[in-house]
Design a protein around this motif. Sequence first.
Motif, PDB file in Angstrom:
ATOM      1  N   ILE A   4       0.840  -1.186   0.000  1.00  0.00           N
ATOM      2  CA  ILE A   4       0.000   0.000   0.000  1.00  0.00           C
ATOM      3  C   ILE A   4       0.877   1.238   0.000  1.00  0.00           C
ATOM      4  O   ILE A   4       1.954   1.261   0.603  1.00  0.00           O
ATOM      5  CB  ILE A   4      -0.964  -0.007   1.218  1.00  0.00           C
ATOM      6  CG1 ILE A   4      -2.087   1.012   1.034  1.00  0.00           C
ATOM      7  CG2 ILE A   4      -0.225   0.207   2.541  1.00  0.00           C
ATOM      8  CD1 ILE A   4      -3.252   0.824   1.993  1.00  0.00           C
ATOM      9  N   MET A   5       0.424   2.264  -0.733  1.00  0.00           N
ATOM     10  CA  MET A   5       1.078   3.572  -0.696  1.00  0.00           C
ATOM     11  C   MET A   5       0.086   4.624  -1.155  1.00  0.00           C
ATOM     12  O   MET A   5      -1.061   4.313  -1.512  1.00  0.00           O
ATOM     13  CB  MET A   5       2.356   3.592  -1.548  1.00  0.00           C
ATOM     14  CG  MET A   5       2.153   3.509  -3.038  1.00  0.00           C
ATOM     15  SD  MET A   5       3.719   3.692  -3.967  1.00  0.00           S
ATOM     16  CE  MET A   5       4.649   2.266  -3.444  1.00  0.00           C
ATOM     17  N   ALA A   6       0.514   5.884  -1.139  1.00  0.00           N
ATOM     18  CA  ALA A   6      -0.387   6.988  -1.430  1.00  0.00           C
ATOM     19  C   ALA A   6      -1.005   6.869  -2.819  1.00  0.00           C
ATOM     20  O   ALA A   6      -0.344   6.480  -3.784  1.00  0.00           O
ATOM     21  CB  ALA A   6       0.356   8.313  -1.303  1.00  0.00           C
ATOM     22  N   LYS A   7      -2.279   7.195  -2.908  1.00  0.00           N
ATOM     23  CA  LYS A   7      -2.973   7.229  -4.196  1.00  0.00           C
ATOM     24  C   LYS A   7      -2.256   8.196  -5.142  1.00  0.00           C
ATOM     25  O   LYS A   7      -1.713   9.208  -4.726  1.00  0.00           O
ATOM     26  CB  LYS A   7      -4.422   7.679  -3.983  1.00  0.00           C
ATOM     27  CG  LYS A   7      -5.239   7.778  -5.250  1.00  0.00           C
ATOM     28  CD  LYS A   7      -6.612   8.370  -4.981  1.00  0.00           C
ATOM     29  CE  LYS A   7      -7.379   8.594  -6.261  1.00  0.00           C
ATOM     30  NZ  LYS A   7      -8.675   9.281  -6.026  1.00  0.00           N
ATOM     31  N   GLY A   8      -2.292   7.879  -6.424  1.00  0.00           N
ATOM     32  CA  GLY A   8      -1.624   8.706  -7.412  1.00  0.00           C
ATOM     33  C   GLY A   8      -0.293   8.141  -7.843  1.00  0.00           C
ATOM     34  O   GLY A   8       0.368   8.687  -8.735  1.00  0.00           O
ATOM     35  N   LYS A   9       0.107   7.027  -7.197  1.00  0.00           N
ATOM     36  CA  LYS A   9       1.369   6.363  -7.540  1.00  0.00           C
ATOM     37  C   LYS A   9       1.081   4.921  -7.939  1.00  0.00           C
ATOM     38  O   LYS A   9       1.669   3.982  -7.415  1.00  0.00           O
ATOM     39  CB  LYS A   9       2.336   6.414  -6.361  1.00  0.00           C
ATOM     40  CG  LYS A   9       2.752   7.831  -5.969  1.00  0.00           C
ATOM     41  CD  LYS A   9       3.788   7.821  -4.858  1.00  0.00           C
ATOM     42  CE  LYS A   9       4.247   9.237  -4.541  1.00  0.00           C
ATOM     43  NZ  LYS A   9       5.301   9.236  -3.478  1.00  0.00           N
ATOM     44  N   GLY A  10       0.162   4.778  -8.897  1.00  0.00           N
ATOM     45  CA  GLY A  10      -0.258   3.439  -9.308  1.00  0.00           C
ATOM     46  C   GLY A  10       0.872   2.604  -9.861  1.00  0.00           C
ATOM     47  O   GLY A  10       1.012   1.418  -9.514  1.00  0.00           O
ATOM     48  N   ALA A  11       1.707   3.198 -10.717  1.00  0.00           N
ATOM     49  CA  ALA A  11       2.822   2.446 -11.309  1.00  0.00           C
ATOM     50  C   ALA A  11       3.824   2.038 -10.242  1.00  0.00           C
ATOM     51  O   ALA A  11       4.325   0.903 -10.245  1.00  0.00           O
ATOM     52  CB  ALA A  11       3.502   3.286 -12.387  1.00  0.00           C
ATOM     53  N   GLU A  12       4.124   2.961  -9.323  1.00  0.00           N
ATOM     54  CA  GLU A  12       5.054   2.648  -8.243  1.00  0.00           C
ATOM     55  C   GLU A  12       4.511   1.558  -7.326  1.00  0.00           C
ATOM     56  O   GLU A  12       5.269   0.697  -6.851  1.00  0.00           O
ATOM     57  CB  GLU A  12       5.359   3.910  -7.431  1.00  0.00           C
ATOM     58  CG  GLU A  12       6.147   4.969  -8.182  1.00  0.00           C
ATOM     59  CD  GLU A  12       5.259   5.946  -8.937  1.00  0.00           C
ATOM     60  OE1 GLU A  12       5.742   7.035  -9.268  1.00  0.00           O
ATOM     61  OE2 GLU A  12       4.071   5.601  -9.183  1.00  0.00           O
ATOM     62  N   THR A  13       3.210   1.602  -7.063  1.00  0.00           N
ATOM     63  CA  THR A  13       2.598   0.581  -6.212  1.00  0.00           C
ATOM     64  C   THR A  13       2.699  -0.791  -6.866  1.00  0.00           C
ATOM     65  O   THR A  13       3.042  -1.788  -6.215  1.00  0.00           O
ATOM     66  CB  THR A  13       1.126   0.930  -5.930  1.00  0.00           C
ATOM     67  OG1 THR A  13       1.029   2.283  -5.487  1.00  0.00           O
ATOM     68  CG2 THR A  13       0.553   0.017  -4.850  1.00  0.00           C
ATOM     69  N   LYS A  14       2.402  -0.853  -8.150  1.00  0.00           N
ATOM     70  CA  LYS A  14       2.487  -2.123  -8.876  1.00  0.00           C
ATOM     71  C   LYS A  14       3.921  -2.635  -8.911  1.00  0.00           C
ATOM     72  O   LYS A  14       4.175  -3.828  -8.721  1.00  0.00           O
ATOM     73  CB  LYS A  14       1.947  -1.951 -10.294  1.00  0.00           C
ATOM     74  CG  LYS A  14       1.852  -3.251 -11.072  1.00  0.00           C
ATOM     75  CD  LYS A  14       1.188  -3.042 -12.420  1.00  0.00           C
ATOM     76  CE  LYS A  14       1.071  -4.365 -13.176  1.00  0.00           C
ATOM     77  NZ  LYS A  14       0.412  -4.156 -14.504  1.00  0.00           N
ATOM     78  N   ASP A  15       4.869  -1.721  -9.139  1.00  0.00           N
ATOM     79  CA  ASP A  15       6.282  -2.122  -9.160  1.00  0.00           C
ATOM     80  C   ASP A  15       6.717  -2.654  -7.798  1.00  0.00           C
ATOM     81  O   ASP A  15       7.499  -3.615  -7.718  1.00  0.00           O
ATOM     82  CB  ASP A  15       7.162  -0.927  -9.553  1.00  0.00           C
ATOM     83  CG  ASP A  15       7.040  -0.561 -11.027  1.00  0.00           C
ATOM     84  OD1 ASP A  15       6.498  -1.380 -11.797  1.00  0.00           O
ATOM     85  OD2 ASP A  15       7.470   0.545 -11.395  1.00  0.00           O
TER      86      ASP A  15
END
Length: 391
Positions: free
Chosen positions: A215-226
């Motif tokens: 989990i991480m802040a919304k708006g970082k979809g690519a970073e979350t997936k990575d």
Amino acid sequence: MIAEPDFDVAVVGAGPAGLAAARAAAAAGARTILIDRAEHPRYKTCGGGLIGTSLALAAPRIQVPSRDSISSITFTDDGHRAFTRQSARPLLTMVRRDEFDHALLEAAASAGAKVLQNAQVRALDQDAESATVTFGDGVSLTARVVIGADGSAGVTSRYVGVAFEQQDLGLEVELAATREDREARRGRVQLDWGAEPGSYGWVFPKDDELTVGVIMAKGKGAETKDYLTKFLSTLGLNGRDVRRDSGHLTRCRTPDAPLTRGRVLVAGDAAGLLEPWTREGISYALRSGAWAGEVAARAAEQGVGALDGYPALVRKHLVPEMTAGHRLLGVFSRHRHLVHAAMATPMGWRAFESFCQGDLSMAAVLQRSPIRVAVGLLGGDGDQAAAKPAR
């Protein structure tokens, strides 16, 4: 002649908050209907870790469908510097949400709540006498009080006007566990502090499954997936059969967000009630839902003014915990290495252990002098969440 409402209490949403609300209202003698758009048992994206607070609330009502009892935690810092701490008492109880929620549903029904499933609520309205719940097919029902527990993106949350100041994206996979996985992971969870500020990952064992998420802040979809991809690779779990792959948003309310609007009140995720650092929400859902049900049943007898008791309970018991969680998230976002190191110290571990076991709230953790001083020096962001009262 004024028509009698169809029900005293209508509960929209059958997650833990709605289920706790329906059971409490029905047990108090209110004519209660529980409405959900799905049909139980159904899958729900969730880590499924019950802290001691949640277990204490659920265990008297249901036979908790435990998949594992956790007594140790392995901490890692972006996949590195691993160490494991052990507790003499269980820290967490692992459940699958389809099984847990279904057990709560049966408890609500046994208490007298009518259950309406596969029913999508499209709109709410109210007048001086009752609130009206309208479904997608145009059919409607009336109730003296409506409790909204249909999530932060649901109809009831929008109707009440709940605003959110913290939004996070969680991604999760349910993996088929091998025999080796079960032996290695049984009784132990793993928590990984992520490289992105405020992010973390988890591995929760559930007998034949492993729940792995980040989990991480919304708006970082690519970073979350990575992060999830990297985490799975570091764990050596890339080759496991993926049974489910899902995501969800968690949202924390702004300090002045309303909890009621006339005859409608919101609980759990619909109210933005969860712990900001760990994003733990089940204990908040069970507590706020039960209070909402009790207060709604009282309001059905005494009048809508009795609903004022609900924000007062949230303000007294949950807002201080959320305020503390905001402060700890601020420290964690800036100093994850120090947080990781703190878990290896007796003081840091005892505080985290006591929180997991339900013996110590986040607010009580911050009241301990050494921790309060350390958080202040490291930039915990004060009393932001307590600046304005819940209403």
